[in-house]
Enzyme design. Structure first.
Site, PDB file in Angstrom:
ATOM      1  N   TYR A 185       0.832  -1.212   0.000  1.00  0.00           N
ATOM      2  CA  TYR A 185       0.000   0.000   0.000  1.00  0.00           C
ATOM      3  C   TYR A 185       0.866   1.262   0.000  1.00  0.00           C
ATOM      4  O   TYR A 185       0.555   2.228  -0.696  1.00  0.00           O
ATOM      5  CB  TYR A 185      -0.961   0.005   1.197  1.00  0.00           C
ATOM      6  CG  TYR A 185      -1.912  -1.169   1.183  1.00  0.00           C
ATOM      7  CD1 TYR A 185      -2.449  -1.646  -0.020  1.00  0.00           C
ATOM      8  CD2 TYR A 185      -2.285  -1.817   2.362  1.00  0.00           C
ATOM      9  CE1 TYR A 185      -3.311  -2.733  -0.038  1.00  0.00           C
ATOM     10  CE2 TYR A 185      -3.147  -2.904   2.347  1.00  0.00           C
ATOM     11  CZ  TYR A 185      -3.661  -3.356   1.145  1.00  0.00           C
ATOM     12  OH  TYR A 185      -4.514  -4.430   1.128  1.00  0.00           O
TER      13      TYR A 185
HETATM   14  C1  COA Z   1      -0.759  -8.293   1.096  1.00  0.00           C
HETATM   15  C2  COA Z   1      -0.790  -9.179  -0.114  1.00  0.00           C
HETATM   16  C3  COA Z   1      -2.142  -9.064  -0.783  1.00  0.00           C
HETATM   17  C4  COA Z   1       0.295  -8.697  -1.097  1.00  0.00           C
HETATM   18  O1  COA Z   1       0.333  -9.551  -2.212  1.00  0.00           O
HETATM   19  P1  COA Z   1       1.733 -10.089  -2.753  1.00  0.00           P
HETATM   20  O2  COA Z   1       1.495 -10.636  -4.084  1.00  0.00           O
HETATM   21  O3  COA Z   1       2.361 -10.970  -1.723  1.00  0.00           O
HETATM   22  O4  COA Z   1       2.547  -8.719  -2.765  1.00  0.00           O
HETATM   23  P2  COA Z   1       3.287  -7.778  -3.845  1.00  0.00           P
HETATM   24  O5  COA Z   1       2.558  -7.728  -5.128  1.00  0.00           O
HETATM   25  O6  COA Z   1       3.520  -6.473  -3.222  1.00  0.00           O
HETATM   26  O7  COA Z   1       4.623  -8.412  -3.882  1.00  0.00           O
HETATM   27  C5  COA Z   1       5.292  -8.711  -2.623  1.00  0.00           C
HETATM   28  C6  COA Z   1       6.742  -8.696  -2.789  1.00  0.00           C
HETATM   29  O8  COA Z   1       7.094  -9.091  -4.088  1.00  0.00           O
HETATM   30  C7  COA Z   1       7.952  -8.121  -4.644  1.00  0.00           C
HETATM   31  N1  COA Z   1       7.570  -7.988  -6.051  1.00  0.00           N
HETATM   32  C8  COA Z   1       6.842  -7.018  -6.596  1.00  0.00           C
HETATM   33  N2  COA Z   1       6.707  -7.205  -7.907  1.00  0.00           N
HETATM   34  C9  COA Z   1       7.389  -8.346  -8.193  1.00  0.00           C
HETATM   35  C10 COA Z   1       7.623  -9.072  -9.367  1.00  0.00           C
HETATM   36  N3  COA Z   1       7.151  -8.654 -10.554  1.00  0.00           N
HETATM   37  N4  COA Z   1       8.348 -10.199  -9.273  1.00  0.00           N
HETATM   38  C11 COA Z   1       8.814 -10.625  -8.094  1.00  0.00           C
HETATM   39  N5  COA Z   1       8.625  -9.969  -6.943  1.00  0.00           N
HETATM   40  C12 COA Z   1       7.924  -8.842  -6.990  1.00  0.00           C
HETATM   41  C13 COA Z   1       7.764  -6.867  -3.909  1.00  0.00           C
HETATM   42  O9  COA Z   1       8.979  -6.150  -3.811  1.00  0.00           O
HETATM   43  C14 COA Z   1       7.280  -7.338  -2.599  1.00  0.00           C
HETATM   44  O10 COA Z   1       8.336  -7.512  -1.719  1.00  0.00           O
HETATM   45  P3  COA Z   1       8.085  -7.269  -0.164  1.00  0.00           P
HETATM   46  O11 COA Z   1       6.837  -8.010   0.240  1.00  0.00           O
HETATM   47  O12 COA Z   1       9.291  -7.835   0.441  1.00  0.00           O
HETATM   48  O13 COA Z   1       7.946  -5.796  -0.001  1.00  0.00           O
HETATM   49  C15 COA Z   1      -0.484 -10.634   0.245  1.00  0.00           C
HETATM   50  O14 COA Z   1       0.840 -10.738   0.699  1.00  0.00           O
HETATM   51  C16 COA Z   1      -1.436 -11.207   1.259  1.00  0.00           C
HETATM   52  O15 COA Z   1      -2.495 -11.695   0.909  1.00  0.00           O
HETATM   53  N6  COA Z   1      -1.054 -11.158   2.555  1.00  0.00           N
HETATM   54  C17 COA Z   1      -1.805 -11.736   3.629  1.00  0.00           C
HETATM   55  C18 COA Z   1      -3.185 -11.178   3.768  1.00  0.00           C
HETATM   56  C19 COA Z   1      -3.216  -9.683   3.904  1.00  0.00           C
HETATM   57  O16 COA Z   1      -2.458  -9.121   4.660  1.00  0.00           O
HETATM   58  N7  COA Z   1      -4.108  -9.070   3.125  1.00  0.00           N
HETATM   59  C20 COA Z   1      -4.323  -7.689   3.109  1.00  0.00           C
HETATM   60  C21 COA Z   1      -5.093  -7.326   4.336  1.00  0.00           C
HETATM   61  S1  COA Z   1      -5.888  -5.812   4.108  1.00  0.00           S
END
Ligand code: COA
Length: 205
Positions: A175
């Protein structure tokens, strides 16, 4: 004789698709399973949330996206493909519980009435965004978030996320990276004693 195992191919990249109301209702159990795994909620939470997620599909401006795994031929069947991520939201409106909670929270945390009203007059509520733990950290959350927001007509997007020490989880990093700023911090919704942050940003992205 020992059989030679076939070479293990890497997991296919998930495919991001829009979900219709009918699609979401058909896959409700599967998207709720992603939600429960992502949030690490106790089993059975799905059953409480199912009526709410279904009701949300009837709200004005409802929109959903999901990430699904293609089969060996690269095809994605919306009815059967494994789902690894889900996000949805809708147009915020004054009769909604979340809107009322946020409005009173903004007032209590010092927002002037006219500023609160202005922000809440035209926003997209990003209600849910979850990536299955097996698929996190590959940018999928960011792709879903941007896809949901790219064609919205509202002037802002708002969401709530649990408070975490030092903003130290993937949700917070995502975010902040996407430009979300504080609207209310350490907010407690009626009927839930966990502190949440309400975050928001102006649209378009
Ligand atoms: C929060 C959530 C939705 C984020 O989704 P995600 O796919 O894991 O996250 P991102 O798209 O940001 O990517 C995460 C990491 O990948 C990295 N990344 C981004 N784009 C990328 C790509 N193209 N290739 C590889 N890695 C990448 C980012 O740097 C990020 O690193 P960080 O987490 O160490 O900062 C997910 O982790 C989740 O469901 N978490 C648990 C539940 C939750 O908290 N939900 C939200 C509550 S409101």
């Amino acid at each position: 004789m020992t059989a030679v195992k076939p070479h293990h191919s890497p997991a296919p990249a998930p495919v991001v698709v829009d979900l219709s109301v009918a699609d979401l209702r058909y896959r409700l159990h599967d998207v709720l399973a992603v939600y429960v795994a992502a949030m690490d909620y106790p089993r059975g939470t799905e059953n409480h949330r199912a009526p709410m997620w279904t009701e949300h599909t009837t709200r004005a401006g409802w929109q959903a996206v999901a990430a699904l795994l293609p089969d060996e031929d690269g095809r994605v069947d919306l009815r059967t493909a494994p789902i690894v991520a889900i996000a949805y939201g809708y147009h915020g409106a004054p009769h909604q519980w979340w809107h009322q909670q946020v409005h009173s929270g903004m007032r209590r945390s010092g927002w002037p009435e006219n500023s609160a009203r202005e922000l809440l007059s035209d926003y997209f509520e990003l209600t849910e965004l979850h990536v299955h733990p097996s698929a996190q950290g590959r940018g999928i959350g960011g792709i879903l978030l941007r896809r949901l927001l790219q064609n919205r007509t509202e002037s802002a997007v708002l969401l709530s996320t649990p408070e975490v020490a030092g903003e130290g989880n993937r949700a917070w990093r995502l975010y902040r990276r996407e430009g979300f700023a504080d609207v209310i911090r350490h907010f407690v919704f009626a009927g839930d004693n966990r502190p949440f942050a309400i975050l928001g940003r102006r649209l378009p992205l």
